[in-house]
Design an enzyme around this catalytic site. Structure first.
Site, short mmCIF file in Angstrom:
data_model
loop_
_atom_site.label_atom_id
_atom_site.label_comp_id
_atom_site.label_asym_id
_atom_site.label_seq_id
_atom_site.Cartn_x
_atom_site.Cartn_y
_atom_site.Cartn_z
N CYS A 357 38.45 -18.89 46.06
CA CYS A 357 38.22 -18.91 44.85
C CYS A 357 38.96 -17.64 44.08
CB CYS A 357 36.60 -18.58 44.68
SG CYS A 357 35.63 -19.00 45.82
N ARG A 386 36.84 -16.17 58.51
CA ARG A 386 35.26 -15.25 58.46
C ARG A 386 35.11 -14.96 59.96
NH1 ARG A 386 32.69 -19.59 54.37
NH2 ARG A 386 34.24 -19.75 52.90
N GLN A 404 39.86 -24.90 54.64
CA GLN A 404 38.89 -26.00 53.62
C GLN A 404 39.94 -26.97 52.82
OE1 GLN A 404 37.39 -22.44 51.53
NE2 GLN A 404 35.38 -23.18 52.11
N ASP A 406 39.84 -27.34 49.89
CA ASP A 406 39.20 -26.71 48.82
C ASP A 406 39.61 -26.97 47.38
OD1 ASP A 406 37.22 -24.92 48.05
OD2 ASP A 406 38.17 -23.07 48.51
N HIS A 408 38.80 -25.76 43.11
CA HIS A 408 37.92 -25.11 41.90
C HIS A 408 38.11 -25.69 40.61
CE1 HIS A 408 38.09 -22.18 45.36
NE2 HIS A 408 36.76 -22.21 45.18
N LYS A 491 23.93 -26.53 44.23
CA LYS A 491 25.03 -27.20 45.09
C LYS A 491 24.53 -28.42 45.70
CE LYS A 491 23.70 -24.71 49.13
NZ LYS A 491 24.42 -24.16 50.50
N HIS A 537 33.15 -25.26 42.74
CA HIS A 537 33.62 -25.20 43.97
C HIS A 537 33.33 -26.61 44.62
CE1 HIS A 537 33.23 -20.54 44.09
NE2 HIS A 537 32.52 -20.98 43.21
#
Length: 673
Positions: A357, A386, A404, A406, A408, A491, A537
Site C-alpha cells: 500500500c 512478514r 499478493q 494486490d 489499491h 472488509k 485494498h
RNA sequence: GCCAACGUAGCAUAGCUGGUAGUGCUUCGGAUUUGUAAUCCGACGGUCGGGGGUUCGAGUCCCUCCGUUGGCUCCA
C-alpha cells in the site's frame, strides 16, 4: 397422560413421566442409532422426563447434531480415562469440534503421543463397562464442593454461571464433570473412538495463562463409519499440497534459504505464470493500471503508514546503512539500543515491505489528482515479507515471503459501493473458472466498541452497507462477523478449507479510511475544493503462494489443461516410432503446447507409470498404428482411451480446451466399462 | 515463540537392548524394441539435519542449534 407428536406428524398418548429415550425406542425400535432426543426442538438426554404435551424426535449419531453429542460425550470419556490413569491431572474444558473433540488438562506434564495408546485402551475399557451417563442438577454450593480441587472448573462456575442458578453435572461411574449436556445415555455408545494427537493450549486461549495439555480424538457411531472416516483422512493426506508439491516438483523450500520462503521450481512457475496471466487479462478489462514497485522502502515510509514500529514483531528487522552500522558497532551499540534509536527515528534504514500500500500511495500522490482521475486502480503482483512465527509456517499456505495479486483503488466515497462490487465480481470470475465453489464469504464489521476504529461512523455505515450489498450479489452464503473489521475499515474475505480442514483466507476486499488520512491524500472535486479519497485494498487470490497451495489440493495435482505444467506427454512404444513422436512433439511446441516426449527404450507400461506422477493433462501413445495412419491415441489421466484421432483434429480440440479454460480435461469421453 | 513428535542417499523406507549403514524406486551403463500402472543385469549415490558430549566404540544415549509435522498463540 401426555400427547406426543412424533416425527411423522402423528400423535401418540404416553404416561406422564415417560422419558424421552423411551419414546425414541418406541419410534425407532430397540436397535436405533440415536444418541439423544429432540424435544420441542431442544436437545435432551434420553433420561429427560416428559411432563406435558410435546414433540419428540430421535437425534441420530449420523446427524450433525448427533455427532456433536457423541464427540462431546467422548471428550468426557477421555477425561474420565485420563483422571483414572493420571490422578493429578485436572480436566479444564473439552468441547466437540468440527472434526472430533478435544479435552484440555492441567497438570498433565510430559504427556506425549506415545501415551495415547494406553489412554485409548482405558477409554475402550470404560465404554465396554456400559456406564450410565447421568444428569444431576446441583446448587452453587454443591458445585463448589464437587470441584473444590479443580481451580479451573471453579473459575468457570464463578464466571459463567449466574449467581445462585446452579447447573448440571454429568456422572458416569465414579467420575463427573460440569456440563450442560446433553450426552449419550451410556458410555457403550462411545466404543468407536480414536485418539489422534497431543498438543498444547493455553487456559482460555490466553498466552499469558498456564499451558495445558490438549488431547484430540475422533469418534464415530459405528465401526464402519470410524473406518471410513479414518481412510478419508488418509486419502486427504495424499492430496496435501506439501506432498504433491514434492511429487509433482512444483515448489521447494530449502533450509538454507529460510523457513517459509518458497522456491518456485519450473513446473510450479508455469502454474503461477498462467494464473497471473489470467488475472492480468481481467485487470486490463476492468480498467486497472499495472505498476511495479521495489521490495524495500525507507523506515520513514512505514513510520508514516504506522506499520513501524507498531507491527515491528511481524516484520523482518530493518536494514541499516553500512556506514551507520559500522559506526554503531564501534561505539558498542547493543541491539536493544539500535532498535530504540530506529523507533525514535534517530537512525534511518530500510525495510522489506510487509505490504504494497505505501508504495502505491506514493504513486497516487506523485501527481495532483482530480475527481476525473478517480477511481484510480493500481495493481501489482507485489512481493511482501512478514516475520510469521516459526511454528505457524506451513507449506505454501503460511509463508514469510509471498506475492499478493494486490491492487489499491483510490475512490470517492460515492464510488465505494460500485468499486467494491467490481472487486467481488473479479473474485467470483476467478473462482468460477477454477471450479472452486466450496468457499465461505465473511463480511467483517466493526463491533460495539467503536473507539478503536478510524473514520466517522456515518462513513462506516455506508461502507459496511456497500460490503453487505456486494456480498449479497454473490449469490452464495455469507456471514457477518462483528469485530472482524480491520481498524481502518470493513472488509469482505473469501475463506476456503484445505484437505485437513483448516481454513485459509484467500481473497480479500477491504475499505480503508486510515491510510488516505495518514498520507494526507487529496483530489480536487468538481466543486473546486480538495477532498480526501477512500482506498480499497483488494487481492482476489490473497497470495500466489497460498492460492497455488490451495489449488494443488483442490485439483489433487490434476490441473486443468490450461494450467497443467505438462499438457501433453508423448510416449512411443518402440524406437520405430521415434521420428513420428518427435515430429508431433515439435508441432505441439510450435502451437504453444507444453509437450514432453519420452522416446526411450522402456516398456510402454513403465513409461506410463513414470510419467503419470506428473499428471500431464493427456498422454499420447504412439505405436505402429498411429504412425501409419497419422493419428494419435489419447490417454486420459484415469486410463481411458481415445484411439485413432487425426492429429490436426486433436490439436484443434486441445487448443480449444486450453483457450476456454475447461476445468477438467475432457478430450477423452469417459468409458464406463 | 510455546507444547509434543519427528529428521537415515533425489523419493520411499530397514536398522532390536550402542559395535563404524541395508532395501525399493529414480539416475547412469548394458541387454531388450516392447501397445497401456513394475523386462532383466550391472553401477553410482548416504557417515545417518548441524555442532558438542558420554563411551574403547553412537544412526542408536545426553545437551544444544536448525528444520519438519500436529496443535496453541498470532495473522496489519
Amino acid at each position: 397422560m401426555i400427547s406426543v407428536t412424533l416425527p411423522d406428524g402423528s400423535t401418540n398418548e404416553y404416561a406422564t413421566g415417560i422419558t424421552a429415550g423411551e419414546i425414541v425406542i418406541d419410534i425407532e425400535g430397540r436397535k436405533h442409532d440415536c444418541v439423544a432426543a429432540m424435544v420441542n426442538g431442544e436437545q435432551k438426554d434420553f433420561s429427560a422426563i416428559l411432563e406435558s404435551d410435546c414433540s419428540v424426535t430421535g437425534i441420530s449419531g449420523f446427524d450433525d447434531d448427533g455427532i456433536y453429542i457423541l464427540r462431546h460425550s467422548a471428550a468426557h470419556l477421555l477425561a474420565q480415562a485420563i483422571t483414572s490413569l493420571y490422578p493429578d491431572a485436572k480436566p479444564t474444558i473439552g468441547p466437540p469440534v468440527d472434526r472430533g473433540f478435544y479435552y484440555d488438562f492441567a497438570d498433565l506434564n510430559d504427556f506425549g503421543e506415545a501415551d495415547l495408546k494406553a489412554v485409548q485402551k482405558k477409554m475402550h475399557e470404560l465404554a465396554r463397562k456400559n456406564l450410565t451417563v447421568e444428569r444431576i442438577e446441583c446448587s452453587d454450593t454443591e458445585l463448589e464442593d464437587l470441584f473444590a480441587s479443580n481451580p479451573y472448573k471453579l473459575e468457570i462456575i464463578k464466571d459463567k454461571l449466574e449467581e445462585g442458578a446452579g447447573t448440571s453435572i454429568y456422572q458416569q461411574g465414579d467420575w463427573y464433570d460440569l456440563c450442560l449436556g446433553p450426552h449419550v445415555h451410556s458410555t457403550a455408545k462411545l466404543m468407536h473412538v480414536r485418539l489422534t494427537s497431543v498438543s498444547s493450549a493455553f487456559w482460555r486461549g490466553d498466552q499469558s495463562n498456564e499451558q495445558l495439555t490438549r488431547i484430540y480424538g475422533i469418534v464415530e457411531p459405528t465401526k464402519e463409519s470410524l473406518k471410513s472416516t479414518m481412510s478419508a483422512m488418509e486419502e486427504a493426506k495424499k492430496r496435501d499440497h506439501r506432498k504433491l508439491g514434492k511429487d509433482l516438483q512444483l515448489f521447494h523450500v530449502d533450509e538454507d534459504v529460510g523457513q517459509g520462503l518458497i522456491l518456485w521450481t519450473p513446473r510450479g512457475a508455469i502454474v503461477r505464470t498462467c494464473l497471473q496471466n489470467f488475472i492480468s487479462e481481467h485487470l486490463t478489462r476492468q480498467g486497472y493500471h499495472q505498476v511495479y514497485t521495489p521490495h524495500i522502502g525507507k523506515l520513514d515510509l512505514y513510520r508514516k503508514s504506522g506499520h513501524f514500529p507498531y507491527y515491528q514483531d511481524s516484520q523482518y528487522p530493518p536494514l541499516v546503512e553500512k556506514d551507520m552500522m559500522a559506526k554503531l558497532a564501534n561505539e558498542g551499540c547493543t541491539c536493544g539500543e539500535l532498535s530504540n534509536m530506529m523507533i525514535a527515528g534517530d537512525i534511518e534504514g530500510y525495510m522489506l515491505k510487509p505490504m504494497n500500500c505505501p508504495h502505491h500511495i506514493k504513486i497516487y500522490s506523485s501527481q495532483a489528482r482530480s475527481y476525473r482521475d478517480l477511481p484510480l486502480r493500481l495493481a501489482e503482483f507485489g512481493t511482501v515479507y512478514r516475520w510469521e512465527q516459526s511454528g505457524e509456517i506451513s507449506g505454501m499456505t503460511r509463508v514469510r515471503g509471498f506475492t499478493q495479486d494486490d491492487a489499491h483503488l483510490f475512490v470517492t466515497e460515492d464510488q465505494i459501493a460500485k468499486e467494491v462490487l467490481g472487486c467481488i465480481e473479479l473474485v467470483q470470475v476467478i473462482f468460477e473458472a477454477l471450479g472452486m465453489d466450496d468457499y465461505r464469504v465473511r463480511v467483517g464489521l466493526r463491533d460495539a466498541d467503536s473507539s478503536k476504529y478510524v473514520g466517522a461512523s456515518e462513513k462506516w455505515d455506508l461502507a459496511e452497507e456497500a460490503c453487505r450489498a456486494a456480498a449479497d450479489s454473490l449469490g452464495v452464503n455469507w456471514s457477518e462477523e462483528e469485530g472482524e473489521a480491520a481498524f481502518y475499515g470493513p472488509k469482505i474475505d473469501f475463506v476456503v478449507k484445505d484437505v485437513i480442514g483448516r481454513e485459509w483466507q484467500l481473497g480479500t476486499v477491504q475499505v480503508d479510511y486510515n491510510l488516505p488520512e495518514r498520507f494526507e491524500l487529496e483530489y480536487k472535486g468538481s466543486d473546486g475544493e480538495m477532498h480526501r479519497p477512500v482506498m480499497i485494498h483488494r487481492a482476489p487470490f490473497g497470495s500466489m503462494e497460498r492460492f497455488c497451495g490451495v489449488l494443488i489440493e483442490h485439483f489433487a495435482g490434476k490441473f486443468p489443461t490450461w494450467l497443467a505444467p505438462t499438457q501433453i506427454h508423448i510416449l512411443t512404444i518402440s524406437e520405430k516410432q521415434v521420428d513420428f513422436g518427435r515430429t508431433i512433439h515439435e508441432k505441439l511446441k510450435d502451437a504453444g503446447i507444453r509437450s514432453e516426449l519420452d522416446d526411450g527404450d522402456d516398456t510402454i507400461g513403465k513409461k506410463i507409470r513414470m510419467r503419470r506422477k506428473f499428471q500431464p493433462a493427456y498422454m499420447l501413445i504412439i505405436g505402429d498404428d498411429e504412425v501409419s495412419n497419422n493419428t494419435v491415441s489419447i490417454r486420459a489421466r484415469n486410463g481411458d482411451q481415445r484411439a485413432g484421432v487425426q492429429f490436426p483434429e486433436f490439436l484443434s480440440e486441445l487448443l480449444n480446451e486450453i483457450d476456454t479454460k475447461v476445468a477438467v480435461p475432457s478430450l477423452v469421453p469417459p468409458q464406463n466399462e
